[in-house]
Design an enzyme around this catalytic site. Sequence first.
Site, PDB file in Angstrom:
ATOM      1  N   ASN A 181       8.135 139.817  96.414  1.00 43.76           N
ATOM      2  CA  ASN A 181       6.872 139.412  97.040  1.00 43.76           C
ATOM      3  C   ASN A 181       5.859 139.017  95.967  1.00 43.76           C
ATOM      4  O   ASN A 181       6.165 138.970  94.775  1.00 43.76           O
ATOM      5  CB  ASN A 181       6.332 140.534  97.938  1.00 43.76           C
ATOM      6  CG  ASN A 181       6.048 141.819  97.167  1.00 43.76           C
ATOM      7  OD1 ASN A 181       5.830 141.808  95.950  1.00 43.76           O
ATOM      8  ND2 ASN A 181       6.048 142.942  97.873  1.00 43.76           N
ATOM      9  N   GLN A 226      14.741 128.605 107.977  1.00 39.94           N
ATOM     10  CA  GLN A 226      14.002 128.993 106.776  1.00 39.94           C
ATOM     11  C   GLN A 226      12.637 129.587 107.101  1.00 39.94           C
ATOM     12  O   GLN A 226      12.104 130.379 106.321  1.00 39.94           O
ATOM     13  CB  GLN A 226      13.866 127.802 105.845  1.00 39.94           C
ATOM     14  CG  GLN A 226      15.204 127.309 105.312  1.00 39.94           C
ATOM     15  CD  GLN A 226      16.058 128.438 104.752  1.00 39.94           C
ATOM     16  OE1 GLN A 226      15.733 129.033 103.727  1.00 39.94           O
ATOM     17  NE2 GLN A 226      17.155 128.769 105.423  1.00 39.94           N
ATOM     18  N   HIS A 229      12.179 133.473 107.132  1.00 44.73           N
ATOM     19  CA  HIS A 229      11.898 134.289 105.953  1.00 44.73           C
ATOM     20  C   HIS A 229      10.504 134.897 105.979  1.00 44.73           C
ATOM     21  O   HIS A 229      10.256 135.906 105.322  1.00 44.73           O
ATOM     22  CB  HIS A 229      12.062 133.453 104.686  1.00 44.73           C
ATOM     23  CG  HIS A 229      13.493 133.263 104.279  1.00 44.73           C
ATOM     24  ND1 HIS A 229      14.232 134.250 103.685  1.00 44.73           N
ATOM     25  CD2 HIS A 229      14.310 132.193 104.387  1.00 44.73           C
ATOM     26  CE1 HIS A 229      15.442 133.803 103.438  1.00 44.73           C
ATOM     27  NE2 HIS A 229      15.523 132.555 103.851  1.00 44.73           N
ATOM     28  N   GLU A 274      12.513 123.328  97.807  1.00 49.60           N
ATOM     29  CA  GLU A 274      13.563 124.252  97.369  1.00 49.60           C
ATOM     30  C   GLU A 274      14.921 123.771  97.892  1.00 49.60           C
ATOM     31  O   GLU A 274      15.882 123.630  97.142  1.00 49.60           O
ATOM     32  CB  GLU A 274      13.244 125.652  97.901  1.00 49.60           C
ATOM     33  CG  GLU A 274      14.302 126.692  97.587  1.00 49.60           C
ATOM     34  CD  GLU A 274      14.016 128.016  98.272  1.00 49.60           C
ATOM     35  OE1 GLU A 274      14.613 129.026  97.851  1.00 49.60           O
ATOM     36  OE2 GLU A 274      13.218 128.054  99.236  1.00 49.60           O
ATOM     37  N   HIS A 275      15.000 123.552  99.192  1.00 49.98           N
ATOM     38  CA  HIS A 275      16.225 123.057  99.829  1.00 49.98           C
ATOM     39  C   HIS A 275      15.951 121.694 100.454  1.00 49.98           C
ATOM     40  O   HIS A 275      14.944 121.531 101.150  1.00 49.98           O
ATOM     41  CB  HIS A 275      16.698 123.977 100.959  1.00 49.98           C
ATOM     42  CG  HIS A 275      16.792 125.429 100.606  1.00 49.98           C
ATOM     43  ND1 HIS A 275      15.797 126.342 100.896  1.00 49.98           N
ATOM     44  CD2 HIS A 275      17.777 126.126  99.995  1.00 49.98           C
ATOM     45  CE1 HIS A 275      16.174 127.541 100.490  1.00 49.98           C
ATOM     46  NE2 HIS A 275      17.371 127.438  99.927  1.00 49.98           N
ATOM     47  N   ASP A 308      23.311 129.754 101.506  1.00 46.07           N
ATOM     48  CA  ASP A 308      22.775 131.085 101.214  1.00 46.07           C
ATOM     49  C   ASP A 308      23.880 132.124 101.117  1.00 46.07           C
ATOM     50  O   ASP A 308      23.746 133.106 100.367  1.00 46.07           O
ATOM     51  CB  ASP A 308      21.798 131.516 102.317  1.00 46.07           C
ATOM     52  CG  ASP A 308      20.451 130.827 102.206  1.00 46.07           C
ATOM     53  OD1 ASP A 308      20.148 130.289 101.123  1.00 46.07           O
ATOM     54  OD2 ASP A 308      19.708 130.822 103.208  1.00 46.07           O
ATOM     55  N   HIS A 367       8.752 125.742  50.925  1.00 44.01           N
ATOM     56  CA  HIS A 367       9.864 125.085  51.616  1.00 44.01           C
ATOM     57  C   HIS A 367      10.557 124.116  50.636  1.00 44.01           C
ATOM     58  O   HIS A 367      11.783 124.068  50.539  1.00 44.01           O
ATOM     59  CB  HIS A 367       9.367 124.309  52.837  1.00 44.01           C
ATOM     60  CG  HIS A 367       9.128 125.160  54.049  1.00 44.01           C
ATOM     61  ND1 HIS A 367       8.251 126.212  54.056  1.00 44.01           N
ATOM     62  CD2 HIS A 367       9.665 125.099  55.303  1.00 44.01           C
ATOM     63  CE1 HIS A 367       8.246 126.766  55.255  1.00 44.01           C
ATOM     64  NE2 HIS A 367       9.100 126.105  56.037  1.00 44.01           N
TER      65      HIS A 367
END
Length: 375
Positions: A181, A226, A229, A274-275, A308, A367
């Site tokens: 979360n 979705q 969720h 996302e998808h 999923d 260097h």
Amino acid sequence: MELEEYVAGILRDIHERGIEAVREYSMKFDGYGGPFRVTEEEFEEAERLVPEKDRKIIERAIKRIWDYHERQKPRDELFVKNGSLYGLIYRPIGRIGIYVPGGKPLPSTLMMVAVPARIAGVKEIAVTTPPKDGKVNPYVLYVAKLLGIEEVYKLGGVQAIGAMAYGVGMKKVDKIFGPGNRFVNEAKRQVFGVVGIDSLAGPSEIAVIADETADKEYVLADLLSQLEHGKDSKAWLLTTSEELANYCSRDGVDVILCESLAECAKKANEIAPEHLEIITENPLDLVDLIENAGAIYLGPYTPVPSADYFLGVNHVLPTGGAAKFSGVLTVMDFLKPITLAMVSREEFLRERELGLRLAEIEGMELHRRSMEVRK
């Protein structure tokens, strides 16, 4: 109090007071005060509680995930040039932590993270997950046992992230994986640098590009899946079909009617979901037009929930537009590429003028001396 300040206070307290602070926050938020580590007896009890049929389902799903991800493991890349050896070698992260959210049990999250970790060769895995009535979900424990994970802790929230990052009540991890979360995400953000993190996963998202050939029930079912969720989840329908647009006009679904599929693809790239499902007459035709998406699922029989759970592709994906600059979790997330070089004397002496001059340009005298002293 703002989220950032609130989480910072908890993390600071855990860092300063250690296990006592962890125990207090666990009691406050999860009603549990320890012992935190799951015992062997609890692993055995969990195995008895998972029905034989479900065990086989889990085993088959893990095999599909394993088979898909095993192809991702890179080989060391070495080559010889001018008598010198160059390349990249890969080494696994030594110890990771996996956060498995509470609420609804999510054994699939543990599968999706732990399988590529094991393929990469990660030896030590610690899992934290919020307890319910003092216990860890038996399905999560069964997955852990199948994947050889012996360290599972009854810890959730900010206190779990703090414990993993600072090594409180357990050995410190090197990198933390897993969604959570907004408190968990903020905690991960704040401990980044002390440890590595995979990403800051936000609310679930789906966008569907569909034309008039798409089955209306399939499209609507996928969009709504979705939204399940949580209230912050997002769903977009990008379509050239007015009929489909009207059918899918529901609460939580953002419907965008486009004049062409190319316009749908352009809108999808702006969203960077996302998808992304593409359910059109010729879905492959649109793939070259998609630049920003966590995952692309083509055709009527590749719904997001199948990915999923059982397709084998990974469901840990960028959200909130992060697909514009990041991608899906892979085996590479658990590996460290290390550059390797062994230069011959001949090549070094022939080419070192490049380094000598660049060191002069940058004003790095020592260097230059390091290269100049060699004969």
